[in-house]
Scaffold this motif. Structure first.
Motif, PDB file in Angstrom:
ATOM      1  N   LEU A  72       0.885  -1.257  -0.019  1.00  0.00           N
ATOM      2  CA  LEU A  72      -0.006   0.111   0.048  1.00  0.00           C
ATOM      3  C   LEU A  72       0.772   1.350   0.170  1.00  0.00           C
ATOM      4  CD1 LEU A  72      -2.777   1.068   0.060  1.00  0.00           C
ATOM      5  CD2 LEU A  72      -2.721   0.980   2.488  1.00  0.00           C
ATOM      6  N   MET A  73       1.950   1.348   0.833  1.00  0.00           N
ATOM      7  CA  MET A  73       2.850   2.469   0.899  1.00  0.00           C
ATOM      8  C   MET A  73       3.412   2.854  -0.719  1.00  0.00           C
ATOM      9  SD  MET A  73       4.411   2.596   4.768  1.00  0.00           S
ATOM     10  CE  MET A  73       6.056   2.553   4.063  1.00  0.00           C
ATOM     11  N   ILE A  74       3.805   1.547  -1.217  1.00  0.00           N
ATOM     12  CA  ILE A  74       4.459   1.692  -2.221  1.00  0.00           C
ATOM     13  C   ILE A  74       3.578   2.250  -3.581  1.00  0.00           C
ATOM     14  CG2 ILE A  74       5.595   0.249  -4.255  1.00  0.00           C
ATOM     15  CD1 ILE A  74       7.394   0.797  -2.115  1.00  0.00           C
ATOM     16  N   CYS A  75       2.295   1.737  -3.602  1.00  0.00           N
ATOM     17  CA  CYS A  75       1.318   2.274  -4.241  1.00  0.00           C
ATOM     18  C   CYS A  75       1.106   3.587  -4.143  1.00  0.00           C
ATOM     19  CB  CYS A  75      -0.013   1.263  -4.180  1.00  0.00           C
ATOM     20  SG  CYS A  75       0.117  -0.414  -4.778  1.00  0.00           S
ATOM     21  N   VAL A  76       1.114   4.287  -2.873  1.00  0.00           N
ATOM     22  CA  VAL A  76       0.832   5.756  -2.675  1.00  0.00           C
ATOM     23  C   VAL A  76       2.190   6.346  -2.993  1.00  0.00           C
ATOM     24  CG1 VAL A  76       0.487   7.326  -0.983  1.00  0.00           C
ATOM     25  CG2 VAL A  76      -0.978   5.259  -1.165  1.00  0.00           C
ATOM     26  N   LEU A  77       3.231   5.902  -2.718  1.00  0.00           N
ATOM     27  CA  LEU A  77       4.641   6.898  -2.803  1.00  0.00           C
ATOM     28  C   LEU A  77       5.191   6.881  -4.368  1.00  0.00           C
ATOM     29  CD1 LEU A  77       6.541   5.886   0.469  1.00  0.00           C
ATOM     30  CD2 LEU A  77       5.144   7.845  -0.051  1.00  0.00           C
TER      31      LEU A  77
END
Length: 124
Positions: A102-107
């Motif tokens: 999820l963090m990769i998808c946002v960042l």
């Protein structure tokens, strides 16, 4: 009594006032027209070259933006796939692998957007 001279019928007087017009109509000023035509050709050629350079710059910018968007989609795609697979599979958001995805998808999109905005601001 001497009769007054009339200049109405005198062709020299009417030709003398419009000698430039008559010489232009007769083609005696072809050198001047040729110089103007050459100057106009140079101006048009220069502006056409400038327009072609601007068109090339716009194409280059568009292709770079498209390539960065494609790279972002290719970079984020597997993480989006994993995130949706984890969430559909019944795992929780509190799972560390799901949170990382999820963090990769946002960042990743945020970083790409920041790079694009920085590039646009540097040009302006």
């Amino acid at each position: 009594m001497t009769p007054a001279k009339s200049s109405v019928g005198d062709p020299r007087k009417s030709i003398g006032g419009d000698s430039e017009l008559l010489s232009a109509l007769a083609g005696h000023q072809a050198d001047r027209e040729s110089a103007v035509a050459h100057r106009a050709r140079r101006v048009v050629s220069t502006s056409w070259g400038l327009m072609q350079e601007q068109k090339g710059g716009r194409k280059r910018t568009r292709s770079i933006a498209l390539a960065s968007l494609l790279m972002a989609i290719l970079a984020v795609g597997p993480f989006v796939w994993r995130l949706t697979d984890d969430l559909i599979g019944g795992e929780q958001l509190s799972d560390s692998a799901t949170q990382f995805s999820l963090m990769i998808c946002v960042l990743c999109p945020v970083l790409v957007a920041a790079v694009i905005v920085a590039g646009w601001l540097r040009r302006s």
